[in-house]
Design a protein around this motif. Structure first.
Motif, PDB file in Angstrom:
ATOM      1  N   ARG A 248      43.433  51.486  36.783  1.00 52.65           N
ATOM      2  CA  ARG A 248      44.523  50.426  36.402  1.00 52.65           C
ATOM      3  C   ARG A 248      43.921  49.281  36.623  1.00 52.65           C
ATOM      4  NH1 ARG A 248      48.935  53.013  40.166  1.00 52.65           N
ATOM      5  NH2 ARG A 248      50.334  51.418  39.343  1.00 52.65           N
ATOM      6  N   VAL A 249      42.668  49.076  37.273  1.00 50.64           N
ATOM      7  CA  VAL A 249      42.322  47.527  37.337  1.00 50.64           C
ATOM      8  C   VAL A 249      41.257  47.039  36.248  1.00 50.64           C
ATOM      9  CG1 VAL A 249      40.397  46.172  39.165  1.00 50.64           C
ATOM     10  CG2 VAL A 249      42.063  47.936  40.041  1.00 50.64           C
ATOM     11  N   ASP A 250      41.725  46.132  35.848  1.00 49.68           N
ATOM     12  CA  ASP A 250      40.941  45.548  34.656  1.00 49.68           C
ATOM     13  C   ASP A 250      40.386  44.242  34.913  1.00 49.68           C
ATOM     14  OD1 ASP A 250      40.051  44.580  32.085  1.00 49.68           O
ATOM     15  OD2 ASP A 250      42.085  44.151  31.313  1.00 49.68           O
ATOM     16  N   LEU A 251      39.047  44.376  35.392  1.00 45.73           N
ATOM     17  CA  LEU A 251      38.439  42.949  35.612  1.00 45.73           C
ATOM     18  C   LEU A 251      38.000  41.937  34.480  1.00 45.73           C
ATOM     19  CD1 LEU A 251      36.339  44.359  38.924  1.00 45.73           C
ATOM     20  CD2 LEU A 251      38.726  42.966  38.841  1.00 45.73           C
ATOM     21  N   SER A 252      37.988  42.825  33.325  1.00 43.49           N
ATOM     22  CA  SER A 252      37.352  41.987  32.168  1.00 43.49           C
ATOM     23  C   SER A 252      38.037  40.748  31.546  1.00 43.49           C
ATOM     24  CB  SER A 252      37.224  43.159  31.122  1.00 43.49           C
ATOM     25  OG  SER A 252      38.289  43.531  30.591  1.00 43.49           O
ATOM     26  N   LYS A 253      39.162  41.014  32.085  1.00 40.04           N
ATOM     27  CA  LYS A 253      40.127  39.588  31.681  1.00 40.04           C
ATOM     28  C   LYS A 253      39.958  38.213  32.611  1.00 40.04           C
ATOM     29  CE  LYS A 253      43.971  41.061  34.630  1.00 40.04           C
ATOM     30  NZ  LYS A 253      45.308  41.959  34.570  1.00 40.04           N
ATOM     31  N   TYR A 254      39.064  38.448  33.596  1.00 40.73           N
ATOM     32  CA  TYR A 254      38.717  37.033  34.399  1.00 40.73           C
ATOM     33  C   TYR A 254      37.520  36.654  33.701  1.00 40.73           C
ATOM     34  CZ  TYR A 254      42.131  39.509  37.269  1.00 40.73           C
ATOM     35  OH  TYR A 254      43.458  39.922  37.413  1.00 40.73           O
ATOM     36  N   GLU A 255      37.280  35.146  33.637  1.00 40.09           N
ATOM     37  CA  GLU A 255      36.158  34.658  33.040  1.00 40.09           C
ATOM     38  C   GLU A 255      35.382  34.153  34.279  1.00 40.09           C
ATOM     39  OE1 GLU A 255      36.805  31.240  30.555  1.00 40.09           O
ATOM     40  OE2 GLU A 255      38.321  32.334  29.262  1.00 40.09           O
ATOM     41  N   ASN A 256      36.026  33.835  35.378  1.00 41.90           N
ATOM     42  CA  ASN A 256      35.251  33.158  36.725  1.00 41.90           C
ATOM     43  C   ASN A 256      35.405  34.207  37.586  1.00 41.90           C
ATOM     44  OD1 ASN A 256      34.189  31.785  38.598  1.00 41.90           O
ATOM     45  ND2 ASN A 256      35.404  30.268  38.412  1.00 41.90           N
ATOM     46  N   PRO A 257      34.492  34.964  38.034  1.00 39.80           N
ATOM     47  CA  PRO A 257      34.227  36.044  39.200  1.00 39.80           C
ATOM     48  C   PRO A 257      34.743  35.078  40.553  1.00 39.80           C
ATOM     49  CG  PRO A 257      32.250  35.827  38.566  1.00 39.80           C
ATOM     50  CD  PRO A 257      32.945  35.008  37.608  1.00 39.80           C
ATOM     51  N   PHE A 258      34.350  33.930  40.738  1.00 37.95           N
ATOM     52  CA  PHE A 258      34.862  33.426  42.020  1.00 37.95           C
ATOM     53  C   PHE A 258      36.157  32.985  42.238  1.00 37.95           C
ATOM     54  CE2 PHE A 258      30.211  32.310  41.300  1.00 37.95           C
ATOM     55  CZ  PHE A 258      29.763  32.448  42.528  1.00 37.95           C
ATOM     56  N   GLU A 259      37.135  33.373  41.427  1.00 42.59           N
ATOM     57  CA  GLU A 259      38.494  33.192  41.701  1.00 42.59           C
ATOM     58  C   GLU A 259      38.860  34.374  42.465  1.00 42.59           C
ATOM     59  OE1 GLU A 259      40.188  32.454  37.684  1.00 42.59           O
ATOM     60  OE2 GLU A 259      39.255  30.277  37.528  1.00 42.59           O
ATOM     61  N   LEU A 260      38.607  34.413  43.642  1.00 42.77           N
ATOM     62  CA  LEU A 260      38.878  35.603  44.447  1.00 42.77           C
ATOM     63  C   LEU A 260      40.323  35.530  44.444  1.00 42.77           C
ATOM     64  CD1 LEU A 260      36.303  35.308  47.322  1.00 42.77           C
ATOM     65  CD2 LEU A 260      36.743  37.191  45.880  1.00 42.77           C
ATOM     66  N   ASP A 261      41.236  34.646  44.939  1.00 41.11           N
ATOM     67  CA  ASP A 261      42.448  34.478  45.264  1.00 41.11           C
ATOM     68  C   ASP A 261      43.404  35.294  44.024  1.00 41.11           C
ATOM     69  OD1 ASP A 261      43.279  34.113  47.767  1.00 41.11           O
ATOM     70  OD2 ASP A 261      43.088  31.935  47.458  1.00 41.11           O
ATOM     71  N   THR A 262      42.987  34.771  43.181  1.00 41.48           N
ATOM     72  CA  THR A 262      43.727  35.318  41.831  1.00 41.48           C
ATOM     73  C   THR A 262      43.458  36.825  41.486  1.00 41.48           C
ATOM     74  OG1 THR A 262      43.468  32.945  40.721  1.00 41.48           O
ATOM     75  CG2 THR A 262      44.022  34.853  39.226  1.00 41.48           C
TER      76      THR A 262
END
Ligand code: MG
Length: 381
Positions: A105-119
């Motif tokens: 259920r985890v979709d990481l493909s939607k994040y442009e910037n991997p450094f946005e740790l908190d989000t």
């Protein structure tokens, strides 16, 4: 240039966001390196179940076992891979099935910037109310990825002195007198021993160890004592035998009894089962002298760091613990170890089929690798 500065400021706020309770985390020079633009790169999460084989049958107050299920994770971004792990000792309620279901259920493909740790990690946390180990497997792989992208180990990113790592305790499980004596002799390298108490063999185990060595002992009762007055007598008895700290002497539900005991105890009382996450710490003040932080309880490195800062600001002691884990999760935790009073990071030493090389224990001391991220190399298999 303007773009690079924007990126840097954005990233600075993410990293500095780990400060809580008025404490500040200073940004090391390493994090100021410009982040190169990565176009359309997206993160990909992969995972597979794995079973750890324990070197010895492991017995605590409530159970015995010979294997531990784990799930190994990887997050790839722009050709760089970070590694993570979920470890699921059965008493925590997670399993291969529950972790694999969560990760699906985890979709990481939607994040442009991997450094946005908190989000990213806030979104992962919001998927369910439990699944702390599954969440940690994402958190650890993401931290490893970011460290590799920055080409820095996390102790540098956090600004810790890698030489100030503590000695780790080495656990002697509940067992017969002969086995305890033998295990104690085999543990001569360690500067702190940890014993599992909470059964009617408690005094036998401590006296057997003391017949071999006077090495300081930390004791983990795993909620095994029930009566506070009996517990207080035992704490005095243990102190006379160079026991230096006791974890979770009473059931976590006996909050008033724990507070009574902590007020009178001759030894520091550390909450483990009774303290899981950041939000538990204010309630733990006065109930325990300190807390045992484990990545698999608190969802990973990011929250563990916040917990250390908060506990310190409240004047509480901090212990860093682990489950039986590969050197992946142990290495991840070890980057926080320069900040703690006690480390119990022997999890990878208890297994016979590790799949990573990373933080090692050298003459009993937690010894960090200088490789980037969490500092691990994947072994074959
Ligand atoms: Mg414990």
């Amino acid at each position: 240039m303007a773009h690079n500065r924007r990126d840097f400021l954005k990233r600075s706020s993410v990293l500095a966001g780990s400060a809580v309770a008025g404490s500040l985390v200073s940004l090391p020079a390493a994090a100021a390196a410009p982040l190169r633009r990565r176009g359309r790169a997206r993160m990909t999460l992969r995972y597979r179940p794995y079973t750890l084989e324990l070197r010895h049958v492991f017995t605590i107050a409530t159970s015995s076992r010979t294997t531990t299920p784990v799930v190994l994770t990887e997050i790839e971004y722009d050709g760089v891979t970070g590694y993570g792990e979920a470890s699921m000792p059965p008493y925590l309620g997670e399993s291969h099935a529950s972790v694999l279901d969560f990760l699906s259920r985890v979709d990481l493909s939607k994040y442009e910037n991997p450094f946005e740790l908190d989000t990213i990690l806030r979104d992962v946390d919001a998927i369910s109310t439990g699944n702390a180990a599954a969440k940690a497997s994402v958190d650890i792989a993401l931290h490893d990825l970011l460290g590799r992208l920055m080409k820095q180990p996390w102790y540098n990113i956090w600004g810790f002195d890698a030489r100030k790592t503590p000695y780790t305790s080495f656990t002697i499980g509940i067992d017969t007198q002969d086995v305890v004596r033998q295990k104690t002799k085999e543990a001569a390298e360690y500067k702190v021993l940890k014993v599992k108490l909470g059964r009617d063999t408690d005094k036998m185990i401590v006296e057997t160890i003391r017949s071999v060595t006077n090495t300081p002992i930390t004791a983990d009762v795993n909620q095994g004592w029930k009566d506070r007055a009996v517990a207080l007598d035992m704490l005095h008895w243990l102190k006379e035998r160079n026991v230096v700290m006791v974890e979770q002497p009473l059931p976590k539900e006996q909050v008033d009894d724990l507070a009574w005991l902590t007020e009178r105890s001759p030894l520091p009382i550390i909450g483990d089962e009774g303290v899981q996450r950041l939000a538990d710490i204010p309630k733990a003040k006065g109930v325990y002298h300190g807390i045992n932080i484990k990545l698999m309880k608190c969802t990973g490195m990011r929250e563990a760091h916040k917990m250390i800062v908060l506990a310190r600001s409240l004047g509480m002691k901090v212990m860093l613990g682990c489950m039986t884990e590969t050197s992946c999760a142990i290495s991840a935790a070890s980057h926080l170890s320069p900040m703690v009073d006690w480390a119990d990071l022997d999890g990878a030493l208890l297994i016979s089929n590790d799949v990573f090389d990373g933080t090692r224990v050298v003459n009993g001391k937690v010894t960090l690798s200088d490789r980037p991220g969490i500092g691990v190399t994947k072994l074959k298999g």
